[in-house]
Design a protein around this motif. Structure first.
Motif, short mmCIF file in Angstrom:
data_model
loop_
_atom_site.label_atom_id
_atom_site.label_comp_id
_atom_site.label_asym_id
_atom_site.label_seq_id
_atom_site.Cartn_x
_atom_site.Cartn_y
_atom_site.Cartn_z
N HIS A 1 3.73 -12.56 -0.69
CA HIS A 1 2.85 -11.61 -0.03
C HIS A 1 2.20 -10.78 -1.13
O HIS A 1 2.80 -9.82 -1.64
CB HIS A 1 3.65 -10.74 0.94
CG HIS A 1 4.44 -11.55 1.92
ND1 HIS A 1 3.92 -12.04 3.09
CD2 HIS A 1 5.73 -12.01 1.86
CE1 HIS A 1 4.85 -12.74 3.74
NE2 HIS A 1 5.95 -12.73 3.01
N THR B 1 -0.75 1.51 3.54
CA THR B 1 0.31 1.51 4.53
C THR B 1 1.64 1.58 3.79
O THR B 1 1.68 1.65 2.56
CB THR B 1 0.24 0.26 5.43
OG1 THR B 1 1.15 0.40 6.53
CG2 THR B 1 0.58 -1.01 4.66
N ILE C 1 -0.24 -8.25 -2.53
CA ILE C 1 -0.96 -7.05 -2.09
C ILE C 1 -1.66 -6.44 -3.30
O ILE C 1 -1.03 -6.13 -4.30
CB ILE C 1 0.03 -6.04 -1.48
CG1 ILE C 1 0.74 -6.67 -0.28
CG2 ILE C 1 -0.68 -4.76 -1.08
CD1 ILE C 1 1.95 -5.89 0.19
N ARG D 1 6.43 -0.53 7.29
CA ARG D 1 5.46 -0.83 8.35
C ARG D 1 4.81 -2.19 8.13
O ARG D 1 4.57 -2.94 9.09
CB ARG D 1 4.40 0.27 8.40
CG ARG D 1 3.36 0.06 9.48
CD ARG D 1 2.54 1.31 9.71
NE ARG D 1 1.52 1.12 10.72
CZ ARG D 1 0.86 2.09 11.33
NH1 ARG D 1 1.13 3.35 11.01
NH2 ARG D 1 -0.07 1.82 12.21
N TYR D 2 4.50 -2.50 6.88
CA TYR D 2 3.91 -3.79 6.55
C TYR D 2 4.79 -4.94 7.04
O TYR D 2 4.32 -5.89 7.68
CB TYR D 2 3.70 -3.89 5.04
CG TYR D 2 3.29 -5.25 4.55
CD1 TYR D 2 1.96 -5.65 4.59
CD2 TYR D 2 4.23 -6.15 4.03
CE1 TYR D 2 1.58 -6.91 4.14
CE2 TYR D 2 3.86 -7.40 3.58
CZ TYR D 2 2.53 -7.77 3.63
OH TYR D 2 2.16 -9.02 3.19
N GLU E 1 -3.78 -9.92 0.45
CA GLU E 1 -4.33 -8.87 1.30
C GLU E 1 -4.74 -7.68 0.43
O GLU E 1 -4.06 -7.35 -0.54
CB GLU E 1 -3.31 -8.42 2.34
CG GLU E 1 -2.92 -9.53 3.31
CD GLU E 1 -2.05 -9.03 4.44
OE1 GLU E 1 -2.58 -8.39 5.35
OE2 GLU E 1 -0.83 -9.27 4.38
N LEU F 1 0.11 0.03 -1.06
CA LEU F 1 1.38 0.42 -0.43
C LEU F 1 1.79 1.78 -1.00
O LEU F 1 1.64 2.04 -2.19
CB LEU F 1 2.48 -0.60 -0.70
CG LEU F 1 2.55 -1.85 0.17
CD1 LEU F 1 3.88 -2.55 -0.07
CD2 LEU F 1 2.35 -1.57 1.63
N GLU G 1 4.94 -5.05 11.01
CA GLU G 1 3.72 -5.53 11.65
C GLU G 1 3.52 -7.03 11.49
O GLU G 1 2.87 -7.66 12.32
CB GLU G 1 2.51 -4.79 11.08
CG GLU G 1 2.44 -3.32 11.50
CD GLU G 1 1.24 -2.60 10.91
OE1 GLU G 1 0.91 -1.51 11.41
OE2 GLU G 1 0.65 -3.12 9.93
N ARG G 2 4.12 -7.61 10.47
CA ARG G 2 3.98 -9.04 10.24
C ARG G 2 5.24 -9.81 10.61
O ARG G 2 5.37 -10.99 10.31
CB ARG G 2 3.60 -9.29 8.77
CG ARG G 2 2.17 -8.88 8.47
CD ARG G 2 1.96 -8.51 7.03
NE ARG G 2 0.58 -8.05 6.81
CZ ARG G 2 0.14 -6.84 7.14
NH1 ARG G 2 0.97 -5.97 7.69
NH2 ARG G 2 -1.12 -6.51 6.91
#
Length: 343
Positions: A147, A221, A149, A225-226, A175, A179, A229-230
């Protein structure tokens, strides 16, 4: 190219401190030796010339080929931006970045791959142009779920391209956002060094950033939470790597779901003691110790031996065996520390 001080001037600046002179000479010898053993003869010759004159003819020659160039990095082809005075410049001139810590990180990834079954989720926070992403994908193979970021658009473009170029696009999700410890819009302060962009936080203890730097607004974010949400199970996140230029305490504060997981978990973070308050340093170290991590490696930047900015890529081991030693090193250090911990 930014001028650098020659060894004569370096050694004169260290008069009265023989240990610093010896450390500087040992480090430069090791760096040249590693380039030669890696078969990077041009890089070694350029580095040796730079030691004597402050100019690196190999790097200058590479610049003539255009702005975006392909560099062989650990068997991968990475496209770098020659306008970047940071990691791209280092890779173009030497083909390596954060050598000592990268070697330890690779070894720990190999160890992790042997003990973890199934997919291995990796959080790459501030993935930059993909230097570490390609290493992670190479070691972890088809089980990698990276992932990536990255908040800065120019870095995102190169990051996605480099993953695609090396056949890792299917293993990574790229993405664009930041963070931290809050959700909302933040200002990213841009640097001439692509790996030194940072979130502008006027409430922090950081005082080394300038108010006149160019900024870009990005969404931010939190880590917890990241993941939520995924629908990523924190227990499946086995690797976290980030370098967020003094914002590391803020990132960790909202990454507790991963830190509290049973493990195995490997974390590689660059800590910037000068940009953290005393309380922030304490909180950062305590967070790792409280959650059952152990120190694997702590490396200071080459600048600790007097090496000028353009040629920092190797690193110096700190005398750190545990968290008490780490606290001492962070208190005493006026340079960043590349920290690797695991549980």
């Amino acid at each position: 190219m930014t001028a650098t001080r020659t060894p004569v001037k370096q050694l004169r600046s260290a008069v009265g401190d023989p240990s610093r002179v010896a450390r500087y000479l040992r480090l430069e010898g090791r760096k040249l030796g590693r380039l030669l053993r890696a078969g990077r003869l041009g890089a070694a010759a350029g580095s040796a010339t730079e030691l004597l004159t402050g100019r690196n003819p190999y790097y200058e020659h590479r610049l003539e080929a255009g702005r975006y160039q392909v560099v062989d990095v650990g068997g991968h082809e990475l496209v770098v931006d020659t306008a970047d005075a940071g990691i791209s410049r280092t890779l173009l001139a030497y083909g390596v970045h954060e050598y000592r810590s990268t070697a330890v990180f690779e070894r720990e990834l190999e160890r992790l791959a042997e003990v973890v079954d199934g997919p291995v989720h990796v959080l790459e926070i501030g993935a930059n142009i993909g230097y570490f992403c390609t290493l992670e994908a190479s070691v972890l193979g088809e089980r990698a779920r990276i992932h990536a970021i990255e908040p800065v658009p120019s870095n995102v473009d190169l990051l996605a391209h480099n993953l695609e170029r090396n056949g890792y696009a299917a293993l990574a999700t790229v993405e664009q956002f930041a963070l931290g410890n809050t959700v909302g819009t933040v200002e990213m302060e841009l640097s001439t060094h692509s790996n030194q962009h940072c979130v502008r936080d006027t409430s922090s203890a950081r005082t080394t950033r300038r108010d006149d730097h160019e900024t870009v607004s990005v969404e931010q974010t939190t880590g917890n939470r990241y993941l939520a949400e995924r629908a990523i199970d924190p227990e499946s996140v086995a690797v976290v790597r980030f370098d967020v230029e003094g914002y590391e305490r803020d990132v960790l504060a909202e990454l507790t779901d991963v830190l509290e997981a049973s493990g195995p978990t490997l974390v590689y973070v660059e800590v910037h003691p000068l940009e953290l308050s005393v309380d922030a340093k304490t909180e950062l170290v305590d967070r790792f110790e409280t959650h059952g991590f152990e120190v694997v490696s702590a490396v200071r930047t080459d600048a600790a031996a007097g090496v000028p900015d353009g040629r920092r890529w190797h690193g110096l081991e700190c005398d750190v065996d545990g968290f008490d030693d780490l606290r001492r090193a962070m208190t005493e250090s006026d340079h960043s520390i590349e920290l690797i911990v695991r549980k």
